[in-house]
Design an enzyme around this catalytic site. Structure first.
Site, PDB file in Angstrom:
ATOM      1  N   TYR A 161       1.394   0.581  15.754  1.00  0.00           N
ATOM      2  CA  TYR A 161       0.619   0.898  14.548  1.00  0.00           C
ATOM      3  C   TYR A 161      -0.869   1.010  14.915  1.00  0.00           C
ATOM      4  O   TYR A 161      -1.545   1.974  14.531  1.00  0.00           O
ATOM      5  CB  TYR A 161       0.831  -0.190  13.486  1.00  0.00           C
ATOM      6  CG  TYR A 161      -0.068  -0.050  12.272  1.00  0.00           C
ATOM      7  CD1 TYR A 161       0.183   0.918  11.305  1.00  0.00           C
ATOM      8  CD2 TYR A 161      -1.182  -0.880  12.105  1.00  0.00           C
ATOM      9  CE1 TYR A 161      -0.653   1.056  10.192  1.00  0.00           C
ATOM     10  CE2 TYR A 161      -2.010  -0.757  10.998  1.00  0.00           C
ATOM     11  CZ  TYR A 161      -1.743   0.213  10.046  1.00  0.00           C
ATOM     12  OH  TYR A 161      -2.578   0.343   8.954  1.00  0.00           O
ATOM     13  N   LYS A 165      -3.441   4.251  14.720  1.00  0.00           N
ATOM     14  CA  LYS A 165      -4.712   4.244  13.979  1.00  0.00           C
ATOM     15  C   LYS A 165      -5.870   4.651  14.900  1.00  0.00           C
ATOM     16  O   LYS A 165      -6.818   5.306  14.460  1.00  0.00           O
ATOM     17  CB  LYS A 165      -4.951   2.869  13.356  1.00  0.00           C
ATOM     18  CG  LYS A 165      -4.011   2.591  12.183  1.00  0.00           C
ATOM     19  CD  LYS A 165      -4.417   3.402  10.959  1.00  0.00           C
ATOM     20  CE  LYS A 165      -3.295   3.790  10.055  1.00  0.00           C
ATOM     21  NZ  LYS A 165      -3.678   4.633   8.930  1.00  0.00           N
ATOM     22  N   SER A 196      -0.265  -4.377  -0.550  1.00  0.00           N
ATOM     23  CA  SER A 196       0.444  -3.136  -0.911  1.00  0.00           C
ATOM     24  C   SER A 196       1.839  -3.186  -0.313  1.00  0.00           C
ATOM     25  O   SER A 196       2.242  -4.185   0.280  1.00  0.00           O
ATOM     26  CB  SER A 196      -0.307  -1.938  -0.341  1.00  0.00           C
ATOM     27  OG  SER A 196      -0.178  -1.957   1.072  1.00  0.00           O
TER      28      SER A 196
HETATM   29  N1  LIG Z   1      -2.605  -2.451   3.305  1.00  0.00           N
HETATM   30  C1  LIG Z   1      -3.489  -2.789   4.208  1.00  0.00           C
HETATM   31  O1  LIG Z   1      -3.814  -4.002   4.372  1.00  0.00           O
HETATM   32  C2  LIG Z   1      -4.173  -1.715   5.049  1.00  0.00           C
HETATM   33  C3  LIG Z   1      -5.169  -2.125   5.952  1.00  0.00           C
HETATM   34  C4  LIG Z   1      -5.816  -1.149   6.725  1.00  0.00           C
HETATM   35  C5  LIG Z   1      -5.456   0.183   6.586  1.00  0.00           C
HETATM   36  N2  LIG Z   1      -4.475   0.543   5.710  1.00  0.00           N
HETATM   37  C6  LIG Z   1      -4.137   1.969   5.617  1.00  0.00           C
HETATM   38  O2  LIG Z   1      -4.214   2.401   4.265  1.00  0.00           O
HETATM   39  C7  LIG Z   1      -3.312   3.485   4.059  1.00  0.00           C
HETATM   40  C8  LIG Z   1      -2.482   3.225   2.805  1.00  0.00           C
HETATM   41  O3  LIG Z   1      -1.675   2.090   3.063  1.00  0.00           O
HETATM   42  P1  LIG Z   1      -1.041   1.182   1.925  1.00  0.00           P
HETATM   43  O4  LIG Z   1      -1.505  -0.199   2.193  1.00  0.00           O
HETATM   44  O5  LIG Z   1      -1.257   1.782   0.585  1.00  0.00           O
HETATM   45  O6  LIG Z   1       0.511   1.284   2.358  1.00  0.00           O
HETATM   46  P2  LIG Z   1       1.846   1.475   1.497  1.00  0.00           P
HETATM   47  O7  LIG Z   1       1.721   0.801   0.181  1.00  0.00           O
HETATM   48  O8  LIG Z   1       2.946   1.049   2.427  1.00  0.00           O
HETATM   49  O9  LIG Z   1       1.912   3.055   1.274  1.00  0.00           O
HETATM   50  C9  LIG Z   1       2.183   3.906   2.347  1.00  0.00           C
HETATM   51  C10 LIG Z   1       2.542   5.273   1.839  1.00  0.00           C
HETATM   52  O10 LIG Z   1       2.874   6.086   2.979  1.00  0.00           O
HETATM   53  C11 LIG Z   1       4.103   6.745   2.698  1.00  0.00           C
HETATM   54  N3  LIG Z   1       4.850   7.118   3.897  1.00  0.00           N
HETATM   55  C12 LIG Z   1       5.371   6.301   4.852  1.00  0.00           C
HETATM   56  N4  LIG Z   1       6.052   7.027   5.753  1.00  0.00           N
HETATM   57  C13 LIG Z   1       5.956   8.334   5.355  1.00  0.00           C
HETATM   58  C14 LIG Z   1       6.455   9.547   5.860  1.00  0.00           C
HETATM   59  N5  LIG Z   1       7.255   9.605   6.953  1.00  0.00           N
HETATM   60  N6  LIG Z   1       6.137  10.701   5.215  1.00  0.00           N
HETATM   61  C15 LIG Z   1       5.382  10.682   4.106  1.00  0.00           C
HETATM   62  N7  LIG Z   1       4.880   9.550   3.556  1.00  0.00           N
HETATM   63  C16 LIG Z   1       5.186   8.390   4.185  1.00  0.00           C
HETATM   64  C17 LIG Z   1       4.892   5.753   1.845  1.00  0.00           C
HETATM   65  O11 LIG Z   1       5.944   6.431   1.193  1.00  0.00           O
HETATM   66  P3  LIG Z   1       7.303   5.632   0.771  1.00  0.00           P
HETATM   67  O12 LIG Z   1       6.950   4.778  -0.406  1.00  0.00           O
HETATM   68  O13 LIG Z   1       8.241   6.726   0.462  1.00  0.00           O
HETATM   69  O14 LIG Z   1       7.703   4.830   1.967  1.00  0.00           O
HETATM   70  C18 LIG Z   1       3.785   5.287   0.924  1.00  0.00           C
HETATM   71  O15 LIG Z   1       3.586   6.223  -0.091  1.00  0.00           O
HETATM   72  C19 LIG Z   1      -2.487   3.593   5.344  1.00  0.00           C
HETATM   73  O16 LIG Z   1      -2.978   4.647   6.134  1.00  0.00           O
HETATM   74  C20 LIG Z   1      -2.699   2.273   6.034  1.00  0.00           C
HETATM   75  O17 LIG Z   1      -2.583   2.375   7.452  1.00  0.00           O
HETATM   76  C21 LIG Z   1      -3.838  -0.372   4.932  1.00  0.00           C
END
Ligand SMILES: NC(=O)c1ccc[n+]([C@@H]2O[C@H](COP(=O)([O-])OP(=O)(O)OC[C@H]3O[C@@H](n4cnc5c(N)ncnc54)[C@H](OP(=O)(O)O)[C@@H]3O)[C@@H](O)[C@H]2O)c1
Length: 287
Positions: A161, A165, A196
């Site tokens: 992961y 990134k 999330s």
């Molecule tokens: N949460 C954190 O603490 C955190 C920290 C740093 C950075 N981020 C970044 O923030 C962004 C949003 O993350 P989040 O926390 O909102 O995560 P999340 O709630 O897990 O949402 C991820 C989204 O990506 C979609 N996805 C996963 N695999 C996919 C694929 N093969 N094709 C199309 N869509 C796909 C998921 O769809 P499904 O629902 O269908 O699986 C979901 O809509 C990400 O880039 C993550 O790396 C998050």
């Protein structure tokens, strides 16, 4: 209703949940037309209902399939677009994509790379591409471009992961260099620790303990909203909730960024025959 983004068309990947959904709802409330690029129409049905058909359209996109990326890009590019937010990500899951790339690399980096490249012609002259970064990229000490094929190697997929990134940050570095001298911007957003679905693979109790002090997705969406709307969001910049931040030294390595671009071009089938040959040599360990 009118708002500051009235008439702008913004594509957001992975906008059925988490930060992406919160970003889509906020942008629609500011007057944008949002394209929800999601892999499941069923899981996107609720956000479609909440935003409504006059502000939201759904495009099915599985970033783990380059065929799906090409089909989605063709559908999206049939109308001009203003902004693209590369938000979706897979975290803590092991496997490989339909095209044989390590899962996190294939979905988080290569799928978004191909989507962005295919949409660039349709992007407006002052359009922005926003990449969702993560502090985890700072822990990566080197990038093994030969290890991006095949199954995830580590048990928890955390290393992969972080590598994905880093690749997104390198893509951002090269794209912003190519945007220099134009009105387009490549901007990166770090949402911070957000409660999330990113932690969906953890056992329920551990997940509750892990996430209870984290911010909600509506707060996690703020850096993305800044990157897509603010005149102060600079081409090449990385922003978190406190303002501008420096990516790691490796993420700013221009030679590595150019090499990753060449390989990604070839691996996603977008490259010229000579770049494709270079990437094949690389994969075979001959360069
Ligand atoms: N949460 C954190 O603490 C955190 C920290 C740093 C950075 N981020 C970044 O923030 C962004 C949003 O993350 P989040 O926390 O909102 O995560 P999340 O709630 O897990 O949402 C991820 C989204 O990506 C979609 N996805 C996963 N695999 C996919 C694929 N093969 N094709 C199309 N869509 C796909 C998921 O769809 P499904 O629902 O269908 O699986 C979901 O809509 C990400 O880039 C993550 O790396 C998050």
């Amino acid at each position: 209703m009118t708002g500051p983004l009235d008439g702008r068309r913004v594509v957001i990947t992975g906008s059925n949940t988490g930060v992406g959904r919160a970003t889509a709802e906020a942008l629609a409330a500011m007057g944008a037309r949002v394209v929800l690029a999601c892999r499941s129409a069923e899981r996107a049905a609720d956000v479609m209902r909440v935003i409504g058909p006059e502000r939201a359209e759904l495009v099915e996109l599985d970033l783990g399939s380059l065929a799906s990326v090409r089909a989605a890009a063709a559908q999206i590019a049939s109308e001009p677009g203003d902004e693209l937010i590369n938000n979706a990500a897979v975290a803590g899951a092991r496997g490989q994509t339909e095209d044989g790339f390590e899962l996190a690399f294939g979905v988080n980096h290569l799928g978004h790379f191909a989507l962005t490249r295919l949409l660039l012609d349709a992007l407006s002259e002052d359009g922005r591409v926003v990449h969702l970064g993560s502090g985890s990229h700072e822990g990566v000490r080197s990038l093994e471009l030969d290890a991006v094929h095949g199954l995830t190697r580590s048990r928890l997929a955390i290393a992969e992961y972080a590598t994905s990134k880093l690749c997104q940050m390198l893509f951002h570095a090269e794209l912003s260099a190519r945007f220099e001298g134009t009105a387009r911007r490549s901007v990166a957003a770090d949402p911070g620790d957000v409660a999330s679905d990113a932690y969906r693979n953890m056992p329920c109790v551990l997940r509750q303990l892990w996430t209870w002090r984290m911010k909600p997705p509506t707060e996690g969406a703020r850096p993305s909203l800044f990157c897509v709307t603010s005149p102060d969001a600079e081409n090449g910049g990385l922003y978190d909730a406190d303002g501008p931040r420096e990516p790691s030294a490796l993420a700013r390595d221009a030679e590595l960024a150019a090499e990753l671009w060449r390989c990604s071009d070839a691996w996603s089938g977008l490259a010229s025959p000579s770049s494709r040959a270079h990437a094949e040599e690389r994969s075979a360990g001959r360069v």
